[in-house]
Design an enzyme around this catalytic site. Structure first.
Site, PDB file in Angstrom:
ATOM      1  N   TRP A 184       0.866  -1.179   0.000  1.00 35.02           N
ATOM      2  CA  TRP A 184       0.000   0.000   0.000  1.00 35.02           C
ATOM      3  C   TRP A 184       0.905   1.232   0.000  1.00 35.02           C
ATOM      4  O   TRP A 184       1.802   1.344   0.841  1.00 35.02           O
ATOM      5  CB  TRP A 184      -0.922   0.060   1.224  1.00 35.02           C
ATOM      6  CG  TRP A 184      -1.577   1.405   1.310  1.00 35.02           C
ATOM      7  CD1 TRP A 184      -2.517   1.926   0.455  1.00 35.02           C
ATOM      8  CD2 TRP A 184      -1.281   2.446   2.249  1.00 35.02           C
ATOM      9  NE1 TRP A 184      -2.818   3.213   0.807  1.00 35.02           N
ATOM     10  CE2 TRP A 184      -2.085   3.553   1.900  1.00 35.02           C
ATOM     11  CE3 TRP A 184      -0.427   2.538   3.347  1.00 35.02           C
ATOM     12  CZ2 TRP A 184      -2.056   4.760   2.623  1.00 35.02           C
ATOM     13  CZ3 TRP A 184      -0.391   3.735   4.055  1.00 35.02           C
ATOM     14  CH2 TRP A 184      -1.201   4.830   3.708  1.00 35.02           C
ATOM     15  N   GLU A 225      -2.845  -2.898  -2.768  1.00 32.35           N
ATOM     16  CA  GLU A 225      -4.026  -2.318  -2.105  1.00 32.35           C
ATOM     17  C   GLU A 225      -4.393  -0.956  -2.673  1.00 32.35           C
ATOM     18  O   GLU A 225      -3.610  -0.014  -2.620  1.00 32.35           O
ATOM     19  CB  GLU A 225      -3.742  -2.191  -0.599  1.00 32.35           C
ATOM     20  CG  GLU A 225      -4.928  -1.615   0.197  1.00 32.35           C
ATOM     21  CD  GLU A 225      -4.632  -1.504   1.696  1.00 32.35           C
ATOM     22  OE1 GLU A 225      -3.471  -1.740   2.107  1.00 32.35           O
ATOM     23  OE2 GLU A 225      -5.567  -1.170   2.457  1.00 32.35           O
ATOM     24  N   LYS A 227      -6.865   2.577  -3.061  1.00 29.18           N
ATOM     25  CA  LYS A 227      -7.514   3.513  -2.142  1.00 29.18           C
ATOM     26  C   LYS A 227      -8.136   4.649  -2.929  1.00 29.18           C
ATOM     27  O   LYS A 227      -7.620   5.048  -3.971  1.00 29.18           O
ATOM     28  CB  LYS A 227      -6.458   4.037  -1.152  1.00 29.18           C
ATOM     29  CG  LYS A 227      -7.027   4.880  -0.027  1.00 29.18           C
ATOM     30  CD  LYS A 227      -6.038   4.999   1.123  1.00 29.18           C
ATOM     31  CE  LYS A 227      -6.597   5.899   2.212  1.00 29.18           C
ATOM     32  NZ  LYS A 227      -5.822   5.863   3.430  1.00 29.18           N
ATOM     33  N   ASP A 258      -9.653  -3.064   0.873  1.00 31.26           N
ATOM     34  CA  ASP A 258      -9.811  -2.542   2.237  1.00 31.26           C
ATOM     35  C   ASP A 258     -11.215  -1.949   2.342  1.00 31.26           C
ATOM     36  O   ASP A 258     -11.618  -1.143   1.498  1.00 31.26           O
ATOM     37  CB  ASP A 258      -8.732  -1.474   2.501  1.00 31.26           C
ATOM     38  CG  ASP A 258      -8.789  -0.913   3.913  1.00 31.26           C
ATOM     39  OD1 ASP A 258      -9.882  -0.501   4.346  1.00 31.26           O
ATOM     40  OD2 ASP A 258      -7.739  -0.870   4.587  1.00 31.26           O
ATOM     41  N   HIS A 261     -11.732   1.849   1.843  1.00 28.04           N
ATOM     42  CA  HIS A 261     -11.035   2.528   0.745  1.00 28.04           C
ATOM     43  C   HIS A 261     -11.886   2.831  -0.479  1.00 28.04           C
ATOM     44  O   HIS A 261     -11.376   3.035  -1.570  1.00 28.04           O
ATOM     45  CB  HIS A 261      -9.814   1.715   0.320  1.00 28.04           C
ATOM     46  CG  HIS A 261      -8.699   1.814   1.303  1.00 28.04           C
ATOM     47  ND1 HIS A 261      -7.406   1.479   1.010  1.00 28.04           N
ATOM     48  CD2 HIS A 261      -8.686   2.239   2.587  1.00 28.04           C
ATOM     49  CE1 HIS A 261      -6.642   1.669   2.073  1.00 28.04           C
ATOM     50  NE2 HIS A 261      -7.403   2.120   3.042  1.00 28.04           N
ATOM     51  N   HIS A 285      -8.636  -6.279   3.723  1.00 30.80           N
ATOM     52  CA  HIS A 285      -8.346  -5.500   4.918  1.00 30.80           C
ATOM     53  C   HIS A 285      -9.694  -5.169   5.515  1.00 30.80           C
ATOM     54  O   HIS A 285     -10.361  -4.235   5.080  1.00 30.80           O
ATOM     55  CB  HIS A 285      -7.573  -4.220   4.571  1.00 30.80           C
ATOM     56  CG  HIS A 285      -6.097  -4.425   4.605  1.00 30.80           C
ATOM     57  ND1 HIS A 285      -5.197  -3.395   4.563  1.00 30.80           N
ATOM     58  CD2 HIS A 285      -5.368  -5.560   4.736  1.00 30.80           C
ATOM     59  CE1 HIS A 285      -3.970  -3.884   4.629  1.00 30.80           C
ATOM     60  NE2 HIS A 285      -4.042  -5.193   4.735  1.00 30.80           N
ATOM     61  N   ASP A 293     -12.260   6.983   5.858  1.00 30.74           N
ATOM     62  CA  ASP A 293     -11.456   5.785   6.117  1.00 30.74           C
ATOM     63  C   ASP A 293     -10.844   5.868   7.515  1.00 30.74           C
ATOM     64  O   ASP A 293      -9.631   5.933   7.683  1.00 30.74           O
ATOM     65  CB  ASP A 293     -10.358   5.697   5.037  1.00 30.74           C
ATOM     66  CG  ASP A 293      -9.448   4.498   5.220  1.00 30.74           C
ATOM     67  OD1 ASP A 293      -9.937   3.450   5.656  1.00 30.74           O
ATOM     68  OD2 ASP A 293      -8.248   4.623   4.911  1.00 30.74           O
ATOM     69  N   ASP A 295     -10.803   3.781  10.026  1.00 33.47           N
ATOM     70  CA  ASP A 295     -10.240   2.570  10.627  1.00 33.47           C
ATOM     71  C   ASP A 295     -10.718   2.310  12.049  1.00 33.47           C
ATOM     72  O   ASP A 295      -9.926   2.028  12.948  1.00 33.47           O
ATOM     73  CB  ASP A 295      -8.705   2.596  10.562  1.00 33.47           C
ATOM     74  CG  ASP A 295      -8.188   2.514   9.138  1.00 33.47           C
ATOM     75  OD1 ASP A 295      -8.322   1.454   8.533  1.00 33.47           O
ATOM     76  OD2 ASP A 295      -7.667   3.526   8.615  1.00 33.47           O
ATOM     77  N   ASP A 325      -7.580  -4.503   9.546  1.00 29.01           N
ATOM     78  CA  ASP A 325      -6.864  -3.232   9.458  1.00 29.01           C
ATOM     79  C   ASP A 325      -7.664  -2.126  10.144  1.00 29.01           C
ATOM     80  O   ASP A 325      -8.482  -1.466   9.514  1.00 29.01           O
ATOM     81  CB  ASP A 325      -6.605  -2.878   7.977  1.00 29.01           C
ATOM     82  CG  ASP A 325      -5.726  -1.639   7.836  1.00 29.01           C
ATOM     83  OD1 ASP A 325      -5.147  -1.194   8.848  1.00 29.01           O
ATOM     84  OD2 ASP A 325      -5.625  -1.108   6.710  1.00 29.01           O
TER      85      ASP A 325
HETATM   86  C1  RNT Z   1      -4.047   2.747   4.653  1.00 26.75           C
HETATM   87  C2  RNT Z   1      -4.128   1.310   4.316  1.00 26.75           C
HETATM   88  C3  RNT Z   1      -3.021   0.449   4.871  1.00 26.75           C
HETATM   89  C4  RNT Z   1      -2.649   0.765   6.298  1.00 26.75           C
HETATM   90  C5  RNT Z   1      -1.752  -0.255   6.958  1.00 26.75           C
HETATM   91  C6  RNT Z   1      -1.077   0.288   8.154  1.00 26.75           C
HETATM   92  O1  RNT Z   1      -5.147   3.453   4.268  1.00 26.75           O
HETATM   93  O2  RNT Z   1      -5.365   0.801   4.708  1.00 26.75           O
HETATM   94  O3  RNT Z   1      -3.360  -0.883   4.719  1.00 26.75           O
HETATM   95  O4  RNT Z   1      -3.774   0.945   7.091  1.00 26.75           O
HETATM   96  O5  RNT Z   1      -0.872  -0.781   6.045  1.00 26.75           O
HETATM   97 ZN    ZN Z   2      -5.615  -1.319   4.542  1.00 23.17          ZN
END
Ligand code: RNT
Ligand code: ZN
Length: 418
Positions: A184, A225, A227, A258, A261, A285, A293, A295, A325
């Site tokens: 990523w 990955e 985004k 993810d 994302h 993720h 985003d 998390d 994640d």
């Molecule tokens: C960031 C991505 C990535 C990170 C991690 C720490 O937007 O989701 O995967 O969260 O690698």
């Molecule tokens: Zn991620």
């Protein structure tokens, strides 16, 4: 007979009446691995100790007791792992290298800097996954890494990517368990770009160079990955969904999806079956975005259930690698791990407890009435009794009892960290 077993026996009959074998379902669940992300334990800080978190991701909150070094992080992980059922893996970032106090540039990291992690994983019979870290570093401070306009900076990050794949290969070999390495990169523009193509061409070229290095596929496989946007990259992210979907297809890479994302109303559960027509494997993720985003810790939401259902209904257990994640620093960090990961397993258990054959029959016969009736009835089936029994069988606390252990650990261990 204990009350847990009694309740289970009743639940078992109840599920049997709709054609579901709960014992078989639990057996299936025991083989679904979830990769626990080390970075929830210390707010994505890592052990380099000289750069603040960057790359447009943020762990907010200042709950006391964050792990300050690898030994503390491993101790916290030990605690979390002991409270979660299921075959866990551990997902590491390169910033969790142990370099004995010496500064090692990221492009010079070696497998030996992860030997304590490998030993830990070996001892716990856990697989490891890995991530190069393209953030929290002076060479990433202007928001570009692998797509940077400066070739010197690009080269540094290309070397980091290659070094990471070699580390991951060594991990996979040492553990006899294939490592998944996820790429990523945060690269993007805060404001409207004049040229959307050139950075993408540079990113493609950098990735090609990283993946040109031969790595034993049975020890490591790579994921990319995408985004939509990040903090500071609101207008343009180089590695968008289309970019990586194409890249993964053309280069036989895993596609990483993810949950945070995409556009806020877009869900990854619906993408799994489409993506798997075009790529062999995907990495998830599993996260929870709240308005962005963010998390947040994964809860047992409709989308989490839908993700699990898609994996199970499509028989994709071997092709979908489940990684977590999220990072929340406002609550006990070990509890965050346990809540999110137990929820992932709860969702998976719900999914394996579906009468999938029956549902498909209804659908294929055009009987959408019965399909809806069964899907709705499933929501009030005695799932909790099966979950409790499963936890007991796996030797982890039932119900909220795990929290007592986390609280005790907080008192005796976390509170002492200043
Ligand atoms: C960031 C991505 C990535 C990170 C991690 C720490 O937007 O989701 O995967 O969260 O690698
Ligand atoms: Zn991620």
């Amino acid at each position: 007979m204990s009350t847990i077993t009694q309740a289970y026996q009743q639940a078992k009959e109840c599920y049997a009446s709709i054609g579901v074998d709960t014992d078989k379902a639990m057996e299936k669940l025991k083989h679904i691995a979830v990769s626990l992300h080390c970075w929830q334990g210390d707010d994505v800080s890592g052990f380099e100790n000289d750069s603040a978190l960057s790359g447009g991701i943020q762990a907010t909150g200042n709950y006391p007791g964050k792990a300050r070094n690898a030994d503390e992080l491993r101790a916290d992980l030990d605690k979390a792992v002991s409270l979660i059922p299921g075959p866990l893996r551990l997902n590491l970032h390169s910033i969790y290298a142990e370099t004995g106090g010496r500064k090692i540039e990221r492009n010079e990291l070696q497998p030996e800097h992860f030997s304590a992690w490998i030993d830990w994983a070996k001892q716990k019979h856990m697989g490891l996954d890995f991530n190069p870290s393209f953030f929290s570093h002076p060479k990433a401070s202007d928001g570009f890494t692998l797509s940077h306009i400066d070739q010197g900076i690009r080269n540094y990050w290309i070397e980091h990517g290659i070094a990471s794949r070699k580390i991951a290969e060594a991990m996979g070999r040492a553990l006899d368990n294939t490592c998944i390495t996820n790429f990523w990169v945060p690269d993007g523009y805060k404001d409207i770009p004049a040229d959307r193509l050139a950075p993408r061409m540079r990113l493609k070229d950098s990735l090609d160079k990283i993946f040109a290095v031969d790595i034993d596929q049975s020890c490591n496989r790579d994921a990319v990955e995408c985004k939509l946007f990040g903090i500071g990259s609101e207008s343009y992210v180089v590695g968008s969904h289309e970019f990586y979907m194409g890249y993964a297809m053309a280069n036989k890479k895993l596609l990483c999806l993810d949950a945070g994302h995409f556009h806020p109303t877009e869900v990854i559960s619906d993408k799994i079956s489409s993506a798997l027509i075009w790529v062999d494997e995907i990495l998830l993720h599993v996260s929870r975005g709240v308005r962005w985003d963010s998390d947040h810790v994964v809860t047992l939401s409709d989308e989490l259930r839908a993700i699990a259902e898609e994996i199970v209904r499509g028989d994709f257990v071997d092709r979908v690698h489940i990684g977590l994640d999220f990072f929340d620093a406002s609550i006990n960090r070990i509890a965050a791990w346990v809540i999110g990961t137990r929820n992932m397993y709860k969702a998976l258990l719900m999914a394996v407890l579906e009468p999938s054959g029956k549902l498909r029959e209804f659908e294929n016969a055009g009987d959408f009435t019965s399909r809806l009736v069964f899907l709705e009835e499933l929501k009030s089936m005695p799932f909790a009794a099966v979950w409790d029994y499963f936890c007991e069988q796996q030797g982890v606390p039932v119900g909220t009892k795990w929290l007592d252990e986390v609280k005790a650990y907080e008192k005796s261990v976390l509170a002492v960290r200043k």
